[in-house]
Design a protein around this motif. Structure first.
Motif, mmCIF file in Angstrom:
data_model
loop_
_atom_site.group_PDB
_atom_site.id
_atom_site.type_symbol
_atom_site.label_atom_id
_atom_site.label_comp_id
_atom_site.label_asym_id
_atom_site.label_seq_id
_atom_site.Cartn_x
_atom_site.Cartn_y
_atom_site.Cartn_z
ATOM 1 N N UNK A 1 0.832 -1.184 0.000
ATOM 2 C CA UNK A 1 0.000 0.000 0.000
ATOM 3 C C UNK A 1 0.875 1.245 0.000
ATOM 4 N N UNK A 2 0.251 2.373 -0.321
ATOM 5 C CA UNK A 2 0.963 3.636 -0.358
ATOM 6 C C UNK A 2 0.269 4.622 0.568
ATOM 7 N N UNK A 3 1.059 5.386 1.271
ATOM 8 C CA UNK A 3 0.533 6.382 2.196
ATOM 9 C C UNK A 3 1.121 7.730 1.834
ATOM 10 N N UNK A 4 0.266 8.621 1.326
ATOM 11 C CA UNK A 4 0.708 9.973 0.983
ATOM 12 C C UNK A 4 0.452 10.908 2.153
ATOM 13 N N UNK A 5 1.381 11.817 2.369
ATOM 14 C CA UNK A 5 1.235 12.774 3.456
ATOM 15 C C UNK A 5 1.972 14.055 3.111
ATOM 16 N N UNK A 6 1.758 15.077 3.931
ATOM 17 C CA UNK A 6 2.495 16.324 3.770
ATOM 18 C C UNK A 6 1.703 17.462 3.146
ATOM 19 N N UNK A 7 0.480 17.212 2.757
ATOM 20 C CA UNK A 7 -0.321 18.274 2.184
ATOM 21 C C UNK A 7 -0.740 19.288 3.230
ATOM 22 N N UNK A 8 -1.350 20.359 2.760
ATOM 23 C CA UNK A 8 -1.812 21.389 3.664
ATOM 24 C C UNK A 8 -2.059 22.678 2.923
ATOM 25 N N UNK A 9 -2.074 23.756 3.683
ATOM 26 C CA UNK A 9 -2.311 25.084 3.130
ATOM 27 C C UNK A 9 -0.986 25.814 2.976
ATOM 28 N N UNK A 10 -0.769 26.382 1.816
ATOM 29 C CA UNK A 10 0.431 27.172 1.571
ATOM 30 C C UNK A 10 0.037 28.480 0.894
ATOM 31 N N UNK A 11 0.810 29.509 1.127
ATOM 32 C CA UNK A 11 0.608 30.770 0.445
ATOM 33 C C UNK A 11 1.249 30.716 -0.938
ATOM 34 N N UNK A 12 0.773 31.496 -1.864
ATOM 35 C CA UNK A 12 1.452 31.578 -3.167
ATOM 36 C C UNK A 12 2.926 31.923 -2.970
ATOM 37 N N UNK A 13 3.773 31.190 -3.663
ATOM 38 C CA UNK A 13 5.202 31.361 -3.509
ATOM 39 C C UNK A 13 5.811 30.488 -2.435
ATOM 40 N N UNK A 14 4.971 29.828 -1.667
ATOM 41 C CA UNK A 14 5.450 28.966 -0.598
ATOM 42 C C UNK A 14 5.845 27.591 -1.073
ATOM 43 N N UNK A 15 6.181 26.738 -0.107
ATOM 44 C CA UNK A 15 6.667 25.390 -0.411
ATOM 45 C C UNK A 15 5.970 24.362 0.466
ATOM 46 N N UNK A 16 5.883 23.169 -0.072
ATOM 47 C CA UNK A 16 5.431 21.999 0.674
ATOM 48 C C UNK A 16 6.228 20.802 0.179
ATOM 49 N N UNK A 17 6.396 19.835 1.056
ATOM 50 C CA UNK A 17 7.013 18.577 0.627
ATOM 51 C C UNK A 17 6.056 17.438 0.945
ATOM 52 N N UNK A 18 5.689 16.720 -0.077
ATOM 53 C CA UNK A 18 4.835 15.555 0.082
ATOM 54 C C UNK A 18 5.691 14.304 0.174
ATOM 55 N N UNK A 19 5.204 13.350 0.948
ATOM 56 C CA UNK A 19 5.880 12.061 1.079
ATOM 57 C C UNK A 19 4.936 10.944 0.670
ATOM 58 N N UNK A 20 5.506 9.906 0.127
ATOM 59 C CA UNK A 20 4.737 8.722 -0.250
ATOM 60 C C UNK A 20 5.493 7.512 0.286
ATOM 61 N N UNK A 21 4.957 6.918 1.330
ATOM 62 C CA UNK A 21 5.593 5.770 1.966
ATOM 63 C C UNK A 21 4.926 4.495 1.474
ATOM 64 N N UNK A 22 5.748 3.531 1.081
ATOM 65 C CA UNK A 22 5.236 2.295 0.496
ATOM 66 C C UNK A 22 5.482 1.099 1.403
ATOM 67 N N UNK A 23 4.605 0.138 1.308
ATOM 68 C CA UNK A 23 4.773 -1.121 2.026
ATOM 69 C C UNK A 23 4.014 -2.210 1.295
ATOM 70 N N UNK A 24 4.431 -3.449 1.516
ATOM 71 C CA UNK A 24 3.681 -4.577 0.974
ATOM 72 C C UNK A 24 4.076 -5.020 -0.415
ATOM 73 N N UNK A 25 5.056 -4.362 -1.015
ATOM 74 C CA UNK A 25 5.547 -4.818 -2.322
ATOM 75 C C UNK A 25 7.023 -4.432 -2.421
ATOM 76 N N UNK A 26 7.688 -4.955 -3.434
ATOM 77 C CA UNK A 26 9.118 -4.698 -3.601
ATOM 78 C C UNK A 26 9.296 -3.313 -4.191
ATOM 79 N N UNK A 27 9.518 -2.364 -3.318
ATOM 80 C CA UNK A 27 9.529 -0.950 -3.698
ATOM 81 C C UNK A 27 10.529 -0.676 -4.815
#
Length: 120
Positions: free
Chosen positions: A1-27
């Protein structure tokens, strides 16, 4: 399975980092793609990191602003988003497949999505 995280509210010009953690298969054997879907629009491929250490940009508007990276030791792929714009507002999904592709059908596993909102 995959678990995405890191979203949220950002201002224009801002930054975010999303993560996608995997399990259950040969990544290491899978390409990991990031897709996004805005309300009323089709899901579109944004960036992809293949199992052979190549990357692919699928959306011209994110070039120079979004980068994708991969840590096989942590079974995680990251999407660094800089210089965010209101039009980047979407639910972002990660997906695993044999090859990088712009097509949703090319991926076998999907994360649940994480909301990114860019607004002042």
């Amino acid at each position: 399975q995959l678990q995405a995280s890191g979203g949220g509210l950002a201002h224009p010009g801002g930054s975010l980092r999303l993560s996608c953690a995997a399990s259950g298969f040969t990544f290491d054997d899978y390409a990991i793609g990031w897709f996004r879907q805005a309300p009323g629009k089709e899901r579109e491929g944004v960036l992809c990191y293949s199992s052979s250490d190549t990357t692919a940009h699928h959306v011209y508007s994110v070039k120079g602003r979004f980068t994708i990276s991969r840590d096989n030791a942590k079974n995680t792929v990251y999407l660094q988003m800089n210089s965010l714009k209101p039009e980047d507002t979407s639910v972002y999904y990660c997906a695993a497949g044999q090859f990088c592709s712009v097509y949703v059908g090319g991926f076998d596993y999907w994360g649940q999505g994480t909301q990114v909102t860019v607004s002042s």
